[in-house]
Design a protein around this motif. Structure first.
Motif, mmCIF file in Angstrom:
data_model
loop_
_atom_site.group_PDB
_atom_site.id
_atom_site.type_symbol
_atom_site.label_atom_id
_atom_site.label_comp_id
_atom_site.label_asym_id
_atom_site.label_seq_id
_atom_site.Cartn_x
_atom_site.Cartn_y
_atom_site.Cartn_z
ATOM 1 N N UNK A 57 0.809 -1.230 0.000
ATOM 2 C CA UNK A 57 0.000 0.000 0.000
ATOM 3 C C UNK A 57 0.837 1.273 0.000
ATOM 4 N N UNK A 58 1.948 1.255 0.736
ATOM 5 C CA UNK A 58 2.805 2.448 0.795
ATOM 6 C C UNK A 58 3.374 2.768 -0.578
ATOM 7 N N UNK A 59 3.823 1.719 -1.258
ATOM 8 C CA UNK A 59 4.418 1.921 -2.571
ATOM 9 C C UNK A 59 3.347 2.399 -3.573
ATOM 10 N N UNK A 60 2.147 1.828 -3.462
ATOM 11 C CA UNK A 60 1.056 2.257 -4.346
ATOM 12 C C UNK A 60 0.751 3.740 -4.143
ATOM 13 N N UNK A 61 0.712 4.162 -2.865
ATOM 14 C CA UNK A 61 0.469 5.577 -2.566
ATOM 15 C C UNK A 61 1.565 6.440 -3.174
ATOM 16 N N UNK A 62 2.799 5.954 -3.083
ATOM 17 C CA UNK A 62 3.936 6.702 -3.642
ATOM 18 C C UNK A 62 3.808 6.864 -5.142
ATOM 19 N N UNK A 63 3.422 5.780 -5.819
ATOM 20 C CA UNK A 63 3.250 5.833 -7.285
ATOM 21 C C UNK A 63 2.186 6.864 -7.641
ATOM 22 N N UNK A 64 1.095 6.855 -6.884
ATOM 23 C CA UNK A 64 -0.025 7.760 -7.184
ATOM 24 C C UNK A 64 0.362 9.221 -6.932
ATOM 25 N N UNK A 65 1.014 9.462 -5.779
ATOM 26 C CA UNK A 65 1.356 10.849 -5.426
ATOM 27 C C UNK A 65 2.367 11.452 -6.394
ATOM 28 N N UNK A 66 3.191 10.613 -7.015
ATOM 29 C CA UNK A 66 4.228 11.151 -7.909
ATOM 30 C C UNK A 66 3.681 11.441 -9.314
ATOM 31 N N UNK A 67 2.401 11.199 -9.522
ATOM 32 C CA UNK A 67 1.845 11.338 -10.869
ATOM 33 C C UNK A 67 0.516 12.095 -10.771
ATOM 34 N N UNK A 68 0.512 13.321 -11.300
ATOM 35 C CA UNK A 68 -0.680 14.177 -11.164
ATOM 36 C C UNK A 68 -1.918 13.553 -11.815
ATOM 37 N N UNK A 69 -1.701 12.920 -12.967
ATOM 38 C CA UNK A 69 -2.841 12.332 -13.687
ATOM 39 C C UNK A 69 -3.423 11.178 -12.875
#
Lengths: 175, 291
Positions: free
Chosen positions: B35-47
């Motif tokens: 979950x932490x990594x998924x959140x990181x992927x999402x936060x680093x990408x505005x779209x």
């Protein structure tokens, strides 16, 4: 998705009107034409009243909404047994008369070597024939079956119906 | 004679595997989502951030009248839905505008990919639950070979195939007569080049002609993707110049326990889900193209 729900009055559409999958449109604008693309196992049905100059088109995906009652209520155009009556009703709302209607159909293709397993295209064609038989409606022209995709278009000015496949257009019906 | 390598090179120029898709695919293939990594992927990408917010706040997700911020949205969606939002959103980059070689409008390959993902996962939940996540990814990416062929040949592709077209031949047979390989071969080669797990690249390879039980390379994952591909055809999600010229493997109905009524329910469900995902992601709606 059908743009007009059963209880809503039919609306006027001007110009080129595209009918998507599980969708239907009717119009009495003489300058408009109605088109649907990529009919595979789905079936496109057109209705045309040459006196009232009203035309409509349905692009249904599956024969019957009986196994999908909720979806059939939400979107009657998804199914033949709910979409076809809806198409006729909306055409009548714009002044079309049943006895004058010219009805055409296209699509209902089948995957190759289905082994009699699912026969979606065939069953789409069957439900259409049953509905028309029960309601004393004759198909003026149809191009169904095979394995090809088709684009179907109707011009409201003259009711001319054409079919396009791999860029080649053929006339399905004209007055 | 064009070689498979020439096609793959063209595909590489056209579509790269986004790092986020590779990472999420790896998580789904191993069953270890972070979950932490998924959140990181999402936060680093505005779209992606916008897509997650839209999905969590969508009516389809039962959120009418409520507004959730990103942190709340991530919690609300949960890891499974987050992986799906990432894959479906990033797949718009993978498929891009490809499709004209197959008579498909812009957006159609993405739409069909999402339909394949939803369909394969749905069938897998009943027939092979342990493979549901992998089936989702395989269904999504099954037609990546078309991207490379589109990049290499463009609209010329159908002229190349035309001399071999015959109502008795399936589309992949026609492709093999013209090229020596078909879009599923190309897809497998791209998947291998992208380092996707072997079962996944094999499912892409066999999505039109899955080996039957007892045959070498039989894998229920192939059957799931094959069935999902048929569901997409029936749902009218990507019917191009190839029309319905595909065969259904006779063993698949039995291997998946798929009845006609279930198939029809799945067709309706897949079409409805794709529409809903399209709206929640604000994805480019496929512009229809004449047959």
């Amino acid at each position: 998705m059908a743009s007009v729900l059963p209880s809503s009055p039919a609306r006027e559409i001007v110009g080129r009107v595209t009918v998507g999958v599980a969708d239907l449109q009717v119009s009495s604008d003489p300058h408009a034409h109605i088109i649907t693309h990529a009919l595979g196992s789905c079936i496109g049905v057109t209705v045309y009243d040459p006196v009232a100059r009203v035309a409509g088109m349905l692009h249904f995906m599956l024969p019957s909404g009986r196994d999908n009652e909720e979806k059939a209520r939400a979107n009657p155009a998804m199914f033949g047994d709910t979409g076809v009556p809806q198409l006729f009703r909306l055409a009548y709302e714009l002044g079309a008369v049943k006895d004058r209607l010219v009805v055409c159909a296209a699509g209902g293709a089948e995957v190759m070597n289905d082994c009699g397993q699912f026969k979606i295209g065939t069953r789409n064609r069957t439900i259409l024939r049953q509905l028309f038989w029960k309601n004393n409606i004759l198909l003026a022209a149809d191009e169904t079956g095979g394995t090809i995709s088709r684009t179907m278009q109707i011009n409201i000015a003259d009711g001319r119906v054409t079919i396009r496949h791999k860029g080649q257009e053929t006339l399905l019906w004209s007055a | 004679m064009v070689s498979l390598n020439d096609i793959i090179k063209a595909g590489d120029r056209m579509a790269a595997m986004p790092a986020s898709v590779a990472r999420v695919t790896s998580m789904l293939a191993t069953g270890k989502t972070d979950p932490e990594e998924l959140s990181g992927i999402i936060k680093s990408d505005e779209v992606l951030t916008a897509a997650v917010l839209r999905r969590a706040n969508s009516v389809a997700f039962g959120s009418a009248g409520k507004v959730f911020d990103l942190r709340q949205s991530v919690v609300r969606l949960g890891t499974k839905n987050l992986t799906h939002v990432i894959m479906e959103q990033k797949a718009t980059d993978v498929f891009g505008d490809s499709g004209s070689a197959f008579g498909l409008a812009r957006g159609s390959l993405w739409r069909s990919g999402v339909g394949g993902a939803v369909g394969a996962e749905l069938i897998a939940k009943k027939a092979a639950p342990a493979d549901a996540d992998l089936a989702y990814v395989a269904g999504l990416l099954r037609d990546i070979g078309k991207i490379a062929l589109d990049a290499f040949f463009g609209d010329h592709y159908f002229k190349l195939l035309a001399p071999h077209s015959d109502p008795t031949r399936s589309f992949v047979e026609v492709e093999r007569l013209a090229l020596g390989f078909d879009h599923a071969h190309v897809g497998q080669a791209m998947a291998q080049k992208w380092g996707l797990p072997e079962r996944l690249s094999n499912a892409i390879r066999h999505h039109h002609e899955p080996p039957g039980p007892g045959e070498e390379r039989h894998d229920i994952l192939n059957d799931l993707v094959h069935a999902a591909d048929a569901v997409c055809l029936w749902a009218g999600l990507a019917v191009g110049h190839d029309g319905m010229a595909y065969t259904l493997a006779p063993h698949v109905r039995e291997s998946l326990g798929l009845t006609r009524h279930e198939a029809e329910r799945e067709i309706a469900h897949v079409w409805t889900e794709v529409r809903s995902i399209e709206q929640s992601l604000n994805a480019p709606v496929a512009q229809e193209k004449s047959a």
